[in-house]
Design a protein around this motif. Sequence first.
Motif, mmCIF file in Angstrom:
data_model
loop_
_atom_site.group_PDB
_atom_site.id
_atom_site.type_symbol
_atom_site.label_atom_id
_atom_site.label_comp_id
_atom_site.label_asym_id
_atom_site.label_seq_id
_atom_site.Cartn_x
_atom_site.Cartn_y
_atom_site.Cartn_z
ATOM 1 N N ALA A 157 47.789 -67.480 -52.801
ATOM 2 C CA ALA A 157 46.505 -68.041 -54.226
ATOM 3 C C ALA A 157 45.610 -69.046 -54.365
ATOM 4 C CB ALA A 157 47.914 -68.371 -54.720
ATOM 5 N N LEU A 158 45.957 -69.801 -53.487
ATOM 6 C CA LEU A 158 45.357 -71.275 -53.421
ATOM 7 C C LEU A 158 43.804 -70.646 -52.348
ATOM 8 C CD1 LEU A 158 44.231 -74.044 -53.576
ATOM 9 C CD2 LEU A 158 45.494 -74.593 -51.880
ATOM 10 N N ARG A 159 43.652 -69.781 -51.550
ATOM 11 C CA ARG A 159 42.215 -69.362 -50.776
ATOM 12 C C ARG A 159 41.698 -68.670 -52.066
ATOM 13 N NH1 ARG A 159 42.601 -65.279 -45.689
ATOM 14 N NH2 ARG A 159 40.471 -64.854 -46.050
ATOM 15 N N ALA A 160 42.524 -67.857 -51.879
ATOM 16 C CA ALA A 160 41.532 -66.878 -53.489
ATOM 17 C C ALA A 160 41.165 -67.650 -55.006
ATOM 18 C CB ALA A 160 43.144 -65.734 -54.310
ATOM 19 N N VAL A 161 41.867 -68.862 -55.473
ATOM 20 C CA VAL A 161 41.218 -70.343 -56.433
ATOM 21 C C VAL A 161 39.434 -70.672 -55.160
ATOM 22 C CG1 VAL A 161 40.735 -72.562 -57.146
ATOM 23 C CG2 VAL A 161 42.969 -70.091 -57.249
ATOM 24 N N VAL A 162 39.960 -70.908 -54.018
ATOM 25 C CA VAL A 162 38.740 -71.957 -52.939
ATOM 26 C C VAL A 162 37.984 -71.192 -52.990
ATOM 27 C CG1 VAL A 162 38.272 -72.574 -50.950
ATOM 28 C CG2 VAL A 162 40.275 -73.019 -52.082
ATOM 29 N N LYS B 147 55.138 -74.038 -63.915
ATOM 30 C CA LYS B 147 56.575 -74.165 -63.912
ATOM 31 C C LYS B 147 56.787 -73.532 -62.101
ATOM 32 C CE LYS B 147 61.305 -74.973 -65.020
ATOM 33 N NZ LYS B 147 61.623 -74.098 -63.528
ATOM 34 N N GLU B 148 56.330 -71.969 -63.079
ATOM 35 C CA GLU B 148 56.656 -71.008 -61.324
ATOM 36 C C GLU B 148 56.290 -71.450 -60.012
ATOM 37 O OE1 GLU B 148 56.988 -66.628 -60.827
ATOM 38 O OE2 GLU B 148 57.129 -67.138 -63.136
ATOM 39 N N VAL B 149 54.926 -71.536 -60.123
ATOM 40 C CA VAL B 149 53.990 -72.398 -59.326
ATOM 41 C C VAL B 149 55.024 -73.719 -58.440
ATOM 42 C CG1 VAL B 149 51.581 -72.874 -58.366
ATOM 43 C CG2 VAL B 149 51.551 -70.560 -59.614
ATOM 44 N N MET C 175 51.813 -68.935 -51.773
ATOM 45 C CA MET C 175 50.397 -70.145 -52.352
ATOM 46 C C MET C 175 49.633 -70.085 -51.118
ATOM 47 S SD MET C 175 52.212 -71.738 -54.735
ATOM 48 C CE MET C 175 51.270 -73.744 -54.885
ATOM 49 N N ASN C 176 49.515 -70.624 -50.090
ATOM 50 C CA ASN C 176 48.548 -70.290 -49.362
ATOM 51 C C ASN C 176 47.065 -69.049 -50.069
ATOM 52 O OD1 ASN C 176 49.811 -72.079 -47.741
ATOM 53 N ND2 ASN C 176 50.579 -70.478 -46.644
#
Length: 77
Positions: A22-27, A8-10, A19-20
Amino acid sequence: MTHDELLKEVIDMGRTRFMNYALRAVVELHKPSDTEKTWDNQIACQECSGTQVSDRSVAYPCNTIKTILKELELVRE
């Protein structure tokens, strides 16, 4: 914080610099392995294969990367 609270927070944050990152870290975590292969000789996901309880490797792109790719396609439409 529970998973639902985190999600929900995200979602509430929208498209921000966080968000950029966080998404980069996951990728970056879910990258193709240089050495590991699946049982059928496909390239393995380094992150998913390293966390499996069994000895089975997870093919790249893993479900995490597939989901990100799917969502990116929706954004581009």
